[in-house]
Design a protein around this motif. Structure first.
Motif, mmCIF file in Angstrom:
data_model
loop_
_atom_site.group_PDB
_atom_site.id
_atom_site.type_symbol
_atom_site.label_atom_id
_atom_site.label_comp_id
_atom_site.label_asym_id
_atom_site.label_seq_id
_atom_site.Cartn_x
_atom_site.Cartn_y
_atom_site.Cartn_z
ATOM 1 N N SER A 118 -4.102 2.470 -3.477
ATOM 2 C CA SER A 118 -5.349 2.235 -2.740
ATOM 3 C C SER A 118 -5.947 0.881 -3.105
ATOM 4 O O SER A 118 -5.661 0.318 -4.162
ATOM 5 C CB SER A 118 -6.353 3.336 -3.077
ATOM 6 O OG SER A 118 -6.704 3.233 -4.457
ATOM 7 N N PRO B 266 6.348 8.993 -1.309
ATOM 8 C CA PRO B 266 6.109 7.546 -1.287
ATOM 9 C C PRO B 266 4.914 7.220 -2.187
ATOM 10 O O PRO B 266 3.992 8.022 -2.310
ATOM 11 C CB PRO B 266 5.782 7.269 0.180
ATOM 12 C CG PRO B 266 6.433 8.376 0.929
ATOM 13 C CD PRO B 266 6.367 9.580 0.030
ATOM 14 N N LEU B 267 4.991 6.071 -2.813
ATOM 15 C CA LEU B 267 3.922 5.646 -3.707
ATOM 16 C C LEU B 267 2.822 4.976 -2.896
ATOM 17 O O LEU B 267 3.058 3.959 -2.249
ATOM 18 C CB LEU B 267 4.505 4.661 -4.733
ATOM 19 C CG LEU B 267 3.523 3.901 -5.607
ATOM 20 C CD1 LEU B 267 2.638 4.840 -6.413
ATOM 21 C CD2 LEU B 267 4.280 2.954 -6.536
ATOM 22 N N GLU B 268 1.645 5.553 -2.924
ATOM 23 C CA GLU B 268 0.530 4.959 -2.171
ATOM 24 C C GLU B 268 -0.460 4.343 -3.145
ATOM 25 O O GLU B 268 -0.880 4.974 -4.107
ATOM 26 C CB GLU B 268 -0.131 6.007 -1.276
ATOM 27 C CG GLU B 268 0.820 6.409 -0.158
ATOM 28 C CD GLU B 268 0.180 7.232 0.945
ATOM 29 O OE1 GLU B 268 -0.983 7.645 0.773
ATOM 30 O OE2 GLU B 268 0.869 7.460 1.960
ATOM 31 N N VAL C 161 7.123 -2.278 -4.748
ATOM 32 C CA VAL C 161 5.674 -2.229 -4.910
ATOM 33 C C VAL C 161 5.046 -3.628 -4.901
ATOM 34 O O VAL C 161 3.946 -3.811 -4.393
ATOM 35 C CB VAL C 161 5.290 -1.418 -6.179
ATOM 36 C CG1 VAL C 161 5.934 -1.968 -7.434
ATOM 37 C CG2 VAL C 161 3.783 -1.355 -6.359
ATOM 38 N N SER D 139 0.851 -1.199 0.000
ATOM 39 C CA SER D 139 0.000 0.000 0.000
ATOM 40 C C SER D 139 0.885 1.246 0.000
ATOM 41 O O SER D 139 0.474 2.307 -0.422
ATOM 42 C CB SER D 139 -0.937 -0.013 1.204
ATOM 43 O OG SER D 139 -0.173 -0.140 2.381
ATOM 44 N N ARG D 140 2.126 1.070 0.464
ATOM 45 C CA ARG D 140 3.043 2.205 0.462
ATOM 46 C C ARG D 140 4.422 1.685 0.073
ATOM 47 O O ARG D 140 4.934 0.763 0.697
ATOM 48 C CB ARG D 140 3.092 2.805 1.866
ATOM 49 C CG ARG D 140 3.917 4.048 1.986
ATOM 50 C CD ARG D 140 3.740 4.639 3.400
ATOM 51 N NE ARG D 140 4.630 5.767 3.587
ATOM 52 C CZ ARG D 140 5.918 5.663 3.874
ATOM 53 N NH1 ARG D 140 6.469 4.463 4.014
ATOM 54 N NH2 ARG D 140 6.671 6.744 4.019
ATOM 55 N N SER D 141 4.992 2.213 -1.000
ATOM 56 C CA SER D 141 6.348 1.831 -1.368
ATOM 57 C C SER D 141 7.142 3.091 -1.673
ATOM 58 O O SER D 141 6.582 4.174 -1.832
ATOM 59 C CB SER D 141 6.348 0.859 -2.554
ATOM 60 O OG SER D 141 5.789 1.442 -3.704
ATOM 61 N N VAL D 142 8.463 2.917 -1.736
ATOM 62 C CA VAL D 142 9.325 4.097 -1.730
ATOM 63 C C VAL D 142 10.318 4.048 -2.888
ATOM 64 O O VAL D 142 10.908 3.004 -3.168
ATOM 65 C CB VAL D 142 10.089 4.174 -0.386
ATOM 66 C CG1 VAL D 142 11.157 5.255 -0.415
ATOM 67 C CG2 VAL D 142 9.118 4.418 0.760
ATOM 68 N N GLN E 19 13.535 1.162 -6.653
ATOM 69 C CA GLN E 19 12.942 0.922 -5.341
ATOM 70 C C GLN E 19 13.860 -0.046 -4.619
ATOM 71 O O GLN E 19 14.408 -0.949 -5.231
ATOM 72 C CB GLN E 19 11.533 0.326 -5.478
ATOM 73 C CG GLN E 19 10.566 1.304 -6.125
ATOM 74 C CD GLN E 19 9.130 0.813 -6.026
ATOM 75 O OE1 GLN E 19 8.809 -0.287 -6.438
ATOM 76 N NE2 GLN E 19 8.252 1.643 -5.464
#
Ligand code: ADP
Ligand code: MG
Length: 481
Positions: free
Chosen positions: A286, A282-284, A101, A74-77, A96
């Motif tokens: 949903s 950060p990549l969120e 992800v 749900s959250r990656s960086v 990453q």
């Protein structure tokens, strides 16, 4: 391989994602443009510009994760991987690192002996590609083409679950099939859209500890992957059996010499000084996005093969061949729909046999088949209703492939209709019997093997057009009397 050693292999596959624009800029990703015509200020690493994440690249990564049963973070960086190279103007690659992800997942691979096993995936992460150094056409200089810089990649990392070069190649093929099937990558290996690094180690059979590995970089064909791993396994066993030890290093495969050689060792390896990229949030992801992507996933290769077995009554091996690509499976199902569900085996035999051979011979993909699904179904219908024999059908197929028209047109024009008129067949049979009194006597005296000779003679006189079942039956009757 000498006894007592077990190879261990893990692959890192780079799949270029099929987006129109780059992962952090609006520049085009199309292959083959003139150098540096598709690199904008972001790709060139100008100061003051900011990356903007391409939402489509994220969707494609999620699509892959769902297809292999992975969990989607749900959250990656995004992190900066720092190194200097002329084709990397920023001085770092955005990738990453700690929080990818796609995490986990697995894939089933099938082996030649019909058995299958599961390979676990560690992760798949988004990153940008670097540019290209050009060495041809420059005297004493290198050219730099930054068209590829910023192209979105999905790096797919497996667990060290493979135990032979064959298994590694089977796994690479499976990933290749899957990324094309779900439409996230065109899989073009010549253009570098799909390439692989192989990590290889060996250990004493029965050991549960991993041996020291080497990494073979940039393998761009299934055959090279297999050859490189085979060479590397042998080399490592040789070193260990001579009392040496394996140095963890990066190696390159040279297809001309069919060997790997050292590129750089771990000691000289770069310290990439990874840190979160301060330019990117950060990549969120949903639940809604995941659900949306899930809803657009096609039926996957395994499920489709199983359905063909269950619904159409195909063998597992046939179904696997027919689901090698989605286009092929679509073609097959279109043939089946047109010729009717009772003829699945016939359709499978022809698609995997005659059609596959013709495509192979002309080096064409299924989308370029010179006989389309409707046309092939037209031919199969004439086999099914006994207008022509399977053997004559091959002749008709070749004519169709050569563009001579539909099955019916060719059958009519060439007069290939099967002879099913029994009085006509009987005439021919009488002729054959009269012409071969010696063989007839031998047959009647018990030499059963001669039956094939009579069938052959009748077929010869009918130019192959006698209905085989009828010819057999009539011949038996006439020879017995
Ligand atoms: P790096 O990022 O430095 O290449 P990773 O730990 O991420 O290292 O591993 C990369 C790949 O190497 C993975 O596919 C993993 O399965 C494989 N691997 C790790 N250790 C071994 C080993 N001892 N033998 C074979 N493959 C290995
Ligand atoms: Mg690596």
């Amino acid at each position: 391989m000498s006894g007592g050693w077990e190879p261990v292999i893990g692959l890192e596959i780079h799949a270029q994602l099929a987006t129109r624009s780059k992962i952090f800029s609006g520049a085009a990703t199309a292959y083959g443009a003139a150098p540096n015509t598709q690199a904008c200020l972001v790709d060139l690493g100008y100061p003051g510009v900011l990356p903007v994440l391409n939402a489509e690249a994220v969707r494609l990564a999620v699509r892959f994760g769902l297809a292999i049963g992975a969990s989607i973070a749900s959250r990656s960086v995004f992190a900066r991987k720092n190194y200097f190279y002329p084709d990397l103007p920023k001085g770092y690659q955005i990738s990453q690192y700690e929080l990818p992800v796609v995490q986990g997942g697995s894939l089933r691979i099938e082996l030649d002996d019909g058995s299958s096993r599961t390979v676990r995936l560690t992760r798949a992460h988004l990153e940008e590609d670097a540019g290209k150094s050009l060495h041809e056409n420059f005297h004493g200089l290198s050219g730099i083409d930054l068209n590829r810089a910023g192209t979105p990649l999905l790096e797919i990392v497996s667990e060290p679950d493979m135990r032979s070069a064959k298994e590694a190649a089977a796994y690479m093929r499976r990933i290749h099939q899957l990324v094309r099937w779900i439409g996230i990558c065109d899989g073009n290996m010549q253009e570098g859209s799909f390439r692989c690094d192989a990590n290889v180690s060996v250990r004493p059979a029965g050991s549960t500890q991993l041996g020291t590995r080497t990494e073979i970089k940039n393998l761009n064909s299934f055959r090279f992957l297999e050859r490189a791993i085979l060479f590397e396994i042998d080399r490592q066993i040789g070193v260990l059996e001579d009392g040496g030890r394996i140095v963890q290093e990066t190696r390159l495969y040279d297809p001309d010499r069919d060997q790997t050689r050292s590129m750089r060792s771990k000691e000289e390896a770069n310290d990439y000084r990874y840190f979160p990229d301060p330019d990117l949030l950060p990549l969120e992801i949903s639940e809604a996005l995941i659900a949306e992507v899930r809803a657009t996933l096609p039926e996957l290769p395994d499920a489709r093969a199983q359905r063909l077995v269950a619904e159409a009554g195909l063998g597992a091996g046939e179904a696997t061949l027919l689901t090698a690509s989605r286009e092929l499976a679509d073609y097959f199902e279109a043939v089946l729909a047109a010729v009717g569900p009772g003829h699945a085996r016939l359709a499978a035999t022809w698609v995997n046999g005659e059609l596959a051979a013709a495509l192979n011979r002309d080096a064409l993909g299924i989308e370029a088949a010179r006989v389309d699904a409707q046309a092939l179904a037209g031919l199969l219908a004439r086999i099914a209703d006994q207008t022509i024999s399977g053997k004559i059908a091959k002749e008709v197929f070749e004519a169709m492939w050569a563009g001579e028209g539909s099955a019916d047109q060719i059958i009519d024009r060439k007069g290939l209709r099967q002879i099913t008129d029994s009085s006509a067949l009987e005439q021919v049979i009488d002729q054959v019997i009269a012409a071969n009194p010696g063989q007839v006597a031998e047959y009647r005296a018990g030499k059963d093997k001669l039956f094939g000779f009579f069938v052959g003679q009748v077929m010869k006189l009918t130019a192959g057009k006698g209905n085989p079942a009828q010819v057999n039956e009539l011949l038996r009757r006439k020879l017995a009397s």
